[in-house]
Design a protein around this motif. Structure first.
Motif, PDB file in Angstrom:
ATOM      1  N   PHE A1015     106.159  60.723  49.602  1.00  0.00           N
ATOM      2  CA  PHE A1015     106.514  60.034  50.851  1.00  0.00           C
ATOM      3  C   PHE A1015     105.908  58.598  50.598  1.00  0.00           C
ATOM      4  N   ASP A1016     104.591  58.459  50.154  1.00  0.00           N
ATOM      5  CA  ASP A1016     104.351  57.201  49.667  1.00  0.00           C
ATOM      6  C   ASP A1016     105.070  56.377  48.854  1.00  0.00           C
ATOM      7  N   GLU A1017     105.705  56.881  47.948  1.00  0.00           N
ATOM      8  CA  GLU A1017     106.928  56.033  47.095  1.00  0.00           C
ATOM      9  C   GLU A1017     107.858  55.682  48.027  1.00  0.00           C
ATOM     10  N   CYS A1018     108.268  56.693  48.838  1.00  0.00           N
ATOM     11  CA  CYS A1018     109.510  56.364  49.819  1.00  0.00           C
ATOM     12  C   CYS A1018     109.165  55.352  50.612  1.00  0.00           C
ATOM     13  N   TRP A1019     108.067  55.185  51.153  1.00  0.00           N
ATOM     14  CA  TRP A1019     107.379  54.122  51.942  1.00  0.00           C
ATOM     15  C   TRP A1019     107.225  52.771  51.276  1.00  0.00           C
ATOM     16  N   SER A1020     106.859  52.969  49.996  1.00  0.00           N
ATOM     17  CA  SER A1020     106.945  51.947  49.121  1.00  0.00           C
ATOM     18  C   SER A1020     108.283  51.121  49.123  1.00  0.00           C
ATOM     19  N   ARG A1021     109.330  52.008  48.682  1.00  0.00           N
ATOM     20  CA  ARG A1021     110.366  51.490  48.539  1.00  0.00           C
ATOM     21  C   ARG A1021     111.116  50.803  49.841  1.00  0.00           C
ATOM     22  N   LEU A1022     110.571  51.068  50.883  1.00  0.00           N
ATOM     23  CA  LEU A1022     110.920  50.478  52.255  1.00  0.00           C
ATOM     24  C   LEU A1022     110.154  49.384  52.593  1.00  0.00           C
ATOM     25  N   GLY A1023     109.438  48.899  51.581  1.00  0.00           N
ATOM     26  CA  GLY A1023     108.367  47.672  51.680  1.00  0.00           C
ATOM     27  C   GLY A1023     107.340  47.974  52.469  1.00  0.00           C
ATOM     28  N   CYS A1024     106.807  49.281  52.474  1.00  0.00           N
ATOM     29  CA  CYS A1024     105.752  49.436  53.463  1.00  0.00           C
ATOM     30  C   CYS A1024     104.463  49.586  52.638  1.00  0.00           C
ATOM     31  N   ASP A1025     103.258  49.213  52.734  1.00  0.00           N
ATOM     32  CA  ASP A1025     102.032  49.544  51.985  1.00  0.00           C
ATOM     33  C   ASP A1025     101.656  50.796  52.428  1.00  0.00           C
ATOM     34  N   THR A1026     101.388  51.306  53.428  1.00  0.00           N
ATOM     35  CA  THR A1026     101.126  52.565  53.969  1.00  0.00           C
ATOM     36  C   THR A1026     102.231  53.116  54.617  1.00  0.00           C
ATOM     37  N   ALA A1027     101.995  54.352  55.132  1.00  0.00           N
ATOM     38  CA  ALA A1027     103.020  54.955  56.088  1.00  0.00           C
ATOM     39  C   ALA A1027     102.944  54.301  57.340  1.00  0.00           C
ATOM     40  N   GLY A1028     104.183  53.883  57.654  1.00  0.00           N
ATOM     41  CA  GLY A1028     104.328  53.231  59.101  1.00  0.00           C
ATOM     42  C   GLY A1028     103.818  51.709  59.223  1.00  0.00           C
ATOM     43  N   LYS A1029     103.044  51.173  58.011  1.00  0.00           N
ATOM     44  CA  LYS A1029     102.843  50.019  58.144  1.00  0.00           C
ATOM     45  C   LYS A1029     103.712  48.967  57.399  1.00  0.00           C
ATOM     46  N   GLY A1030     104.298  48.275  58.225  1.00  0.00           N
ATOM     47  CA  GLY A1030     105.372  47.433  57.614  1.00  0.00           C
ATOM     48  C   GLY A1030     106.438  46.798  58.557  1.00  0.00           C
ATOM     49  N   GLU A1031     107.024  45.781  58.016  1.00  0.00           N
ATOM     50  CA  GLU A1031     108.050  45.302  59.021  1.00  0.00           C
ATOM     51  C   GLU A1031     109.656  46.118  58.938  1.00  0.00           C
ATOM     52  N   TYR A1132     107.348  69.121  55.456  1.00  0.00           N
ATOM     53  CA  TYR A1132     108.453  68.015  55.048  1.00  0.00           C
ATOM     54  C   TYR A1132     109.036  67.406  56.402  1.00  0.00           C
ATOM     55  N   LEU A1133     109.417  68.328  57.141  1.00  0.00           N
ATOM     56  CA  LEU A1133     110.208  67.917  58.347  1.00  0.00           C
ATOM     57  C   LEU A1133     109.322  66.718  59.217  1.00  0.00           C
ATOM     58  N   ILE A1134     107.901  66.884  59.313  1.00  0.00           N
ATOM     59  CA  ILE A1134     107.058  66.038  60.222  1.00  0.00           C
ATOM     60  C   ILE A1134     107.117  64.765  59.265  1.00  0.00           C
ATOM     61  N   HIS A1135     106.958  64.677  58.039  1.00  0.00           N
ATOM     62  CA  HIS A1135     106.622  63.363  57.287  1.00  0.00           C
ATOM     63  C   HIS A1135     108.040  62.895  57.400  1.00  0.00           C
ATOM     64  N   PHE A1136     109.126  63.326  57.338  1.00  0.00           N
ATOM     65  CA  PHE A1136     110.415  62.817  57.254  1.00  0.00           C
ATOM     66  C   PHE A1136     110.848  62.359  58.389  1.00  0.00           C
ATOM     67  N   PHE A1137     110.351  62.822  59.457  1.00  0.00           N
ATOM     68  CA  PHE A1137     110.769  62.465  60.999  1.00  0.00           C
ATOM     69  C   PHE A1137     110.055  61.286  61.224  1.00  0.00           C
ATOM     70  N   SER A1138     108.648  60.978  60.691  1.00  0.00           N
ATOM     71  CA  SER A1138     108.129  59.914  60.766  1.00  0.00           C
ATOM     72  C   SER A1138     108.595  58.522  60.144  1.00  0.00           C
ATOM     73  N   ILE A1139     109.256  58.946  59.084  1.00  0.00           N
ATOM     74  CA  ILE A1139     110.120  57.704  58.407  1.00  0.00           C
ATOM     75  C   ILE A1139     111.561  57.573  59.268  1.00  0.00           C
ATOM     76  N   VAL A1140     111.929  58.369  59.680  1.00  0.00           N
ATOM     77  CA  VAL A1140     113.278  58.257  60.377  1.00  0.00           C
ATOM     78  C   VAL A1140     112.737  57.406  61.844  1.00  0.00           C
ATOM     79  N   ARG A1141     111.753  57.907  62.202  1.00  0.00           N
ATOM     80  CA  ARG A1141     111.482  57.177  63.640  1.00  0.00           C
ATOM     81  C   ARG A1141     110.915  55.658  63.268  1.00  0.00           C
ATOM     82  N   PHE A1142     110.398  55.371  62.115  1.00  0.00           N
ATOM     83  CA  PHE A1142     110.037  54.022  61.883  1.00  0.00           C
ATOM     84  C   PHE A1142     111.348  53.396  61.729  1.00  0.00           C
ATOM     85  N   LEU A1143     112.590  53.836  61.045  1.00  0.00           N
ATOM     86  CA  LEU A1143     113.819  53.026  61.013  1.00  0.00           C
ATOM     87  C   LEU A1143     114.523  53.024  62.198  1.00  0.00           C
TER      88      LEU A1143
END
Length: 1349
Positions: A1015-1031, A1132-1143
């Motif tokens: 999940f950290d690699e997915c956040w990194s591909r989105l341009g976030c340093d950590t989970a949920g921390k990014g524009e 998986y669902l909890i972490h995945f849902f946090s990425i979807v809610r960020f987008l």
């Protein structure tokens, strides 16, 4: 058969035209219409010139009527002839204007036997005329043009189809859509539809050609033809297109020239749609499961072919074949004594998926006229393709289908003898067919009563080449009732008109551009030679066709045998063979260009000749430029030849494609700061710069050299200004040319800052002798690579950040390492794949040249010691964090924490013998408290000191419930020493005591802490340093950039994949509040994103599937891992849902409610009332995306867990299903009022309901819907038996539903029930679906406990 050539004259009907010219105010000079009768009372009359005030763009002829499309702002449509639907007869000299089509912008007209059609620019169809067979697509009488809609109901929502071409027969109509799909309506087998109900009143898609690229359609009286682009071969190579089968040796073609291999399914297939039960002949025993080709010979009647006639025909055909002892189905006139090969034509298989995308293209011929449509084109060049096939279907009593028999075909079938003939146009007469090839040859087949086929054979059931005089090259064809009209090139510029049929008087009609036939009528469209434009275009097209015919002859007689001989030889490709391949590609390009010019002539009336002539002039200028370029390249080759002849020592520098640009042997060229006695020789090639000093030389490719700002004092000392300018210009031009520029000499200091190139490192260091291929950015000084060139010439560097490949030598193992992935600042950085010389392969994340983040390291068969796979978290090239290690050699799998390459922390270990251990590890061994369970349920809970070694206090619980508590010492597999107390529980204690007294999962890594690196690699591909921390805006931009970059580096994507990626490149609306209206848009976007690994979310899903399978497949298939596997999915669902809610920040929290959008005025929102409140949770949104891919390993664990209960359940199922229905209903206690009324239909009992199964679905929600549907069907079945309002009670429902479950015989029902219960959406547990599920679970428990006596 008689050919009649209408040779050119200088004047056209002077007397007749002068009289008619008085009535025309401004007679047109283009689009001149000539029409005449080929048979009947007026057959001897000369062609009549129809004088209209507007040019005729297209004409269409039916049995006794015709249509004209004239030039105008909206396209005027005129009718003439016997208009039976209006009971009027209109002469062609004064045609009737169709006023209802005014303002419709008609671009195409078509005429059938007794009906008409028009096509608007928007792709809408208007039809009128005879409609007794449904050929007008309407259910009522159609005397005036009426719109006919073509709707594709296979898409949601149904969409209107844009039509680009029409073709009509006597009782059927065909339409070609912009997606190159075929639609049909009317009556008869010539529709090609899988139906026996006629007439077909609404257009339906011809599914047998779905997925194929249909180019052109043509209709005969009761048969149809289609020109279809061939499917590319599996090993298709654009650089080496497959050689076409040679033709032209004889005008008479056998059914097949060789046996064709193919593969079919197990059932025998008949083109009429009849399933055969046995192989009809003994000769086809070598073709296991081969299809049997059959058909039906019918008379010309309006009644459709019925299945009973098909069955009788099949039986008669079978008896005839058994009597003749022959496997051939051809006509006896076409069968020779030496014919031993059987023709086999397989119908095309409909392709699932989206149809081929339509591209804009040049005009092409159609059956009844010309229009802008979907001509076949290759990608990028805009030229029509010559790799085509001809398909036919309908009645074949005259052999007009071309399949070697006189049988009918209900579905389209490919004419095998025309494959590879480069057919560019087809035409269907009443009972015969024509095909025109790019080689200006005509193939004909079918009825030949009047000589309309161009040869003496009759009838002809396979295509045969028409006999033409030498020097005639046909480029347009049309077919009528008993005649054929051909347009050909002759010795003069004006085209020659050829007629096949009854006798006609010769005449001339000028520059004819197209021909048309229908019924007994013929028509041509001609033009005056306006300012020489018309003659120039005709001459250009004629010369191009002549040139292609000559090239084809050369290829067939000389180059094809040479190529076939070269392909049988091994070793490198000889130059002559390479020349033959290049010649074949050039010939194919010329053929496509000549075909494009032919299509242009067909539509010349609707073109602006001034613009076209300017384009022609521009093409001539480009040709002159190309000629100059070829002469320049020839001169360069000659100079290079003389250079190598003079300097014969540099053999290692000689390459076939290398050319000398400039060299300094005749002029002194000295480097700055060079030694006094140094000797430097520079050679500039078109791809590299060579620096020679005495006997050594260095080669520097131009693709990976960057020029610093041009300064003569920096590079060289020149002895003359002229020589300096020459070298600078040559350097600039060579670098510009190698970078893909136009060779204009742009400054190399500013151009090509970002490139893709290959380079071999020469400096000392890790990358010495390494080969790198990939992206580069902004050349700058690189210390290890600048030793030789830092003071003299250019500098080299690795890319700043890009994607590339590198091969690094490994001197220790004498094998190279290879890497493919991302780079940054000259180091491996990002995601990539590294193959080590030792045989290990690492695929994952890198940082500054080290493995860091998520990654998988596998050692396969090449490893000398062991074979293993590790997948998990890496920190600075070491395993640290959570990971799974599969020791394939020992048969063990470790799932837990790591620290500096050692197992350290809580973990789980399973073995191939079914042993399960969970506990703590320290210094790479079991140490501390742990729980060990064997396959027979023997468990030990205590202290461990080493791997599988017990040392300390513990409790040993046996499978029967006995316990041994005390001090243990020893290895588990070798034996244990015990000092303790043995306890045997009494029977009462066993009933109240859990069999497994030790709780599993107390020493495992929590599910929420596993695979954080993924999940950290997915956040990194989105341009976030950590989970949920990014524009969020940057995240969406990174998604679009990553998809665009992936598309650029993936040239082998299919058309459907490219279409999906194009839609994902568009950033959706993510900042707006989520409502029920746009919630579905989010779900659709997530579905597309998760289908491709090129999207960060798709990569996340694919990686989660990989780690899940690595964990729970193979040795990991241990039933005691089930609870961990379920919790891991939920994590998986909890972490995945946090990425979807960020987008999509508008989504509510897990379990939240989506608010309804404000209702607009005057609008009644009924969907909200029907659907109720929409609750969003991670399981309902994301589980359908994950679970289908995780289903196999997860369901396997459920089956292993319920293995004993399943065996007991299945034994009851088999025993109870031996009882008949009434006995079983009575045994289960079902009340007699619910028993069905037993009826017998043809000796078979009527089935009470239909058995259901939930094994065909994946997610719990889908399985619950299956259960709900079963309840609804049960209710509908019971209601007619009762009176009044009826409501279920559990006493009535449970026995009846128990009966359904028994009859359904659902395997692994216990696993299904437990899986639904664990992963069910919490929002539906207490609702109607929850009650239905509880009923199903109760049935499962009841069946286990049910007595069979």
């Amino acid at each position: 058969m008689i050919f009649i050539c209408f040779f050119e004259k200088q004047e056209y009907y002077k007397n007749t035209d002068l009289k008619r010219h008085e009535r025309a105010q401004t007679p047109p000079e283009r689009g001149l219409l000539h029409i005449w009768q080929s048979a009947g009372p007026s057959a001897q009359l000369p062609p009549e010139r129809v004088l209209l005030s507007r040019p005729v763009l297209q004409t269409a002829l039916g049995e006794h009527h015709g249509l004209l499309l004239t030039q105008g702002e909206c396209g005027l449509v005129y009718s003439f002839g016997e208009l039976l639907w209006r009971d009027v007869s209109v002469p062609v000299s004064t045609p009737l204007l169709e006023g209802s089509l005014l303002g419709k912008t008609v671009v195409h007209v078509a005429a059938g036997g007794f009906h008409c059609g028009a096509l608007s620019e928007q792709g809408n169809i208007f039809m009128w005329g005879e409609n007794t067979a449904g050929q007008c697509g309407l259910t009522e009488k159609v005397s005036e043009p009426s719109p006919v809609s073509v709707v594709d109901n296979d898409v949601v929502p149904p969409a209107a189809v844009r039509v680009v071409d029409l073709a009509f027969g006597r009782e059927h109509s065909l339409a070609l859509s912009a997606q190159n799909e075929l639609w049909a309506w009317g009556s008869g087998c010539q529709l090609g539809l899988v139906t026996s109900a006629f007439p077909v009143w609404r257009p339906q898609k011809v599914e047998h050609l779905a997925g194929r690229h249909v180019i052109q359609v043509s209709c005969g009286a009761y048969h149809s033809l289609a020109l279809v682009r061939s499917l590319p071969p599996k090993n298709y190579n654009t650089q080496n297109p497959p050689e076409k089968r040679e033709r032209g040796q004889s005008p008479h073609y056998s059914v097949t020239e060789k046996e064709e291999s193919f593969t079919v399914d197990g059932g025998h297939y008949c083109p009429l749609g009849v399933e055969l039960t046995e192989v009809m002949t003994e000769e086809v025993k070598i073709l296991h499961n081969a299809p049997v080709i059959c058909g039906l010979s019918v008379s010309y009647s309006s009644s459709p072919v019925c299945l009973e006639d098909v069955r009788l025909s099949l039986e008669a055909e079978k008896r005839a074949l058994q009597g003749q002892k022959s496997s051939s189905l051809t006509n006896i006139n076409q069968r020779g004594k030496a014919s031993t090969n059987r023709r086999r034509s397989l119908p095309g298989t409909p392709t699932r998926g989206s149809p081929r995308q339509r591209r804009s293209c040049a005009s092409r011929p159609s059956s009844a006229g010309r229009m802008h449509s979907a001509a076949p084109k290759e990608a990028g060049d805009g030229l029509p393709s010559l790799d085509t096939e001809v398909w036919s279907w309908g009645r074949g009593s005259e052999g007009q289908l071309g399949h070697g028999d006189q049988l009918a075909r209900l579905q389209p079938l490919c004419i095998k003898s025309l494959k590879g003939e480069e057919v560019i146009q087809v035409a269907a007469g009443s009972h015969h067919s024509l095909a025109l090839t790019a080689h200006c040859q005509v193939y004909s087949w079918g009825s030949n009563m009047c000589g309309q086929l161009g040869h003496v054979n009759s009838p002809v059931t396979v295509p045969q080449q028409a006999k033409l005089s030498d020097g005639l090259r046909v480029w347009d064809v049309s077919a009528g009732q008993s005649h054929s009209l051909l347009l050909a090139d002759g010795d003069c510029v004006q085209p020659v008109l050829l007629y096949c049929g009854q006798q006609q008087e010769p005449t001339s009609m000028g520059y004819v551009s197209s021909v048309c036939s229908g019924g007994q009528s013929c028509a041509v469209l001609a033009d005056h030679n306006i300012m020489g434009f018309i003659s120039a275009i005709h001459e250009l097209a004629s010369r191009e066709r002549q040139f292609y015919c000559w090239l084809s002859s050369m290829r067939k007689l000389l180059l094809t045998p040479l190529r076939n001989r070269g392909e049988r030889l091994s070793g490198p490709t000889p130059p002559l063979l390479s020349f033959a391949l290049s010649f074949a590609r050039l010939s194919a390009l010329i053929g496509r260009h000549s075909t494009s010019l032919t299509y242009f002539l067909h539509d010349v009336q609707g073109c602006d000749l001034t613009t076209e002539y300017q384009s022609l002039h521009q093409g001539c200028s480009q040709y002159e430029s190309l000629s100059s370029s070829l002469l320049r390249r020839k001169k360069e080759a000659e100079n290079t030849f003389h250079f190598w002849k003079t300097h014969s020592g540099k053999t290692d520098l000689r390459l076939a494609q290398r050319r000398v640009v400039c060299e300094s042997s005749n002029r002194s060229l000295t480097l700055q700061n060079a030694g006094r006695f140094s000797n430097h020789w520079f050679i500039l090639f078109n791809d590299a710069l060579v620096h020679t000093q005495f006997s050594t030389h260095h080669v520097y490719p131009l693709t990976c050299l960057w020029g610093l700002p041009l300064s003569p004092c920096f590079f060289f000392f020149y002895h003359s200004l002229l020589f300096q300018n020459k070298w600078l210009r040559s350097l600039n031009q060579a670098l510009d040319q190698v970078l893909g520029g136009g060779g204009q000499g742009s400054s190399p200091g500013v151009m090509g800052m970002s490139r893709t190139a290959s380079y071999t490192f020469t400096g000392e260091g890790r990358f010495k002798d390494a080969q790198y291929t990939g992206g580069w950015l902004a050349g700058r000084v690189h210390e290890t690579e600048n030793k030789l060139l830092s003071e003299h010439f250019w500098t080299i560097c690795i890319c700043h950040f890009s994607y590339g490949e590198s091969v690094i030598p490994n001197k220790v193992l004498a094998k190279p390492d290879s890497y493919q992935g991302h780079w940054k600042d000259g180091k491996i950085h990002g995601f990539g794949k590294y193959k080590y010389a030792s045989g290990e392969v690492y695929e994952g994340c890198f940082s500054d040249g080290q493995r860091h983040g998520y990654g998988m390291l596998s050692s396969g068969k090449l490893a000398k010691k062991s074979s293993s796979v590790f997948i998990g978290h890496w920190v600075h090239d070491k395993k640290t964090g959570y990971g799974v290690y599969d020791d394939i050699t020992r048969g063990e799998k470790y799932m837990g924490l790591w620290l500096d390459e050692q197992r350290h922390g809580t973990a789980v270990v399973v073995t191939q013998y079914g042993v399960y251990y969970e506990g703590t590890f320290k210094d790479n061994k079991m140490s501390g408290p742990g729980l060990l369970v064997s396959d027979d349920d023997t468990a030990f809970h205590g202290e461990f000191s080493d791997d599988w070694t017990v040392n300390g206090k513990g409790v040993l619980t046996l499978a029967n419930g006995d316990c041994l508590e005390g001090l243990f010492n020893g290895e588990w597999s070798a034996g244990l020493k015990v000092v303790g107390t043995y306890t045997k529980p009494v029977a009462e204690e066993l009933e109240h005591k859990d069999r497994n007294s030790f709780r599993l999962g107390q020493y495992v890594v929590p599910a929420g802490q596993r695979w954080l690196c993924v999940f950290d690699e997915c956040w990194s591909r989105l341009g976030c340093d950590t989970a949920g921390k990014g524009e969020r805006t940057i995240a969406w931009e990174n998604i679009a950039v990553s998809i665009t970059s992936a598309r650029r580096h993936s040239p082998d994507l299919t058309r459907s994949q490219t279409k999906v990626l194009e839609s994902l490149e568009l950033i959706p609306q993510h900042g707006v509040p989520v409502t029920t209206a746009n919630y579905d848009n989010i779900r659709r976007y997530l579905t597309k994103a998760c289908e491709t690994p090129l999207h960060p979310l798709g990569w996340l899903v694919e990686t989660l599937v990989t780690v899940y399978r690595m964990t729970y497949v193979g040795v990991g298939s241990n039933r005691r891992l089930l609870r961990q596997a379920v919790l891991e999915v939920q994590g998986y669902l909890i972490h995945f849902f946090s990425i979807v809610r960020f987008l999509f920040p508008g989504l509510p929290d897990d379990g939240g409610i989506i608010p309804e959008p404000p209702a607009s005025k005057g609008r009644h929102d009924s969907n909200t009332a029907e659907q109720g409140v929409l609750v969003v949770c991670c399981s309902s949104l994301l589980l359908p995306l994950l679970l289908p891919r995780l289903y196999p390993p997860l369901f396997t664990l459920y089956c292993l867990q319920e293995e004993q209960e399943e065996a007991q359940y299945w034994d009851r199922i088999l025993r109870l299903n031996k009882q008949p229905d009434q006995s079983l209903l009575s045994f289960l206690g079902v009340q007699e009022k619910f028993w069905p009324v037993w009826m017998s239909i043809l000796g078979e009992k009527k089935q009470f309901l239909s058995p259901f199964t939930c094994s065909t679905t994946f997610t719990p929600s889908d399985k619950l819907l299956v259960i709900q549907k079963t309840f609804e069907e049960l209710t509908q079945e019971i209601k007619p038996m009762l009176h009044g309002d009826f409501l279920w009670c559990m006493d009535d429902l449970l026995p009846l539903f128990l009966y359904l479950v028994l009859r359904a015989r659902i395997r692994n029902l216990g696993a299904e029930v437990n899986m639904i219960e664990d992963l069910m959406d919490p929002n539906v547990q207490h609702g109607e679906l929850g009650l239905m599920f509880t009923t199903l679970k109760a049935c499962y428990i009841q069946i286990q406990q049910e007595s069979t006596t």
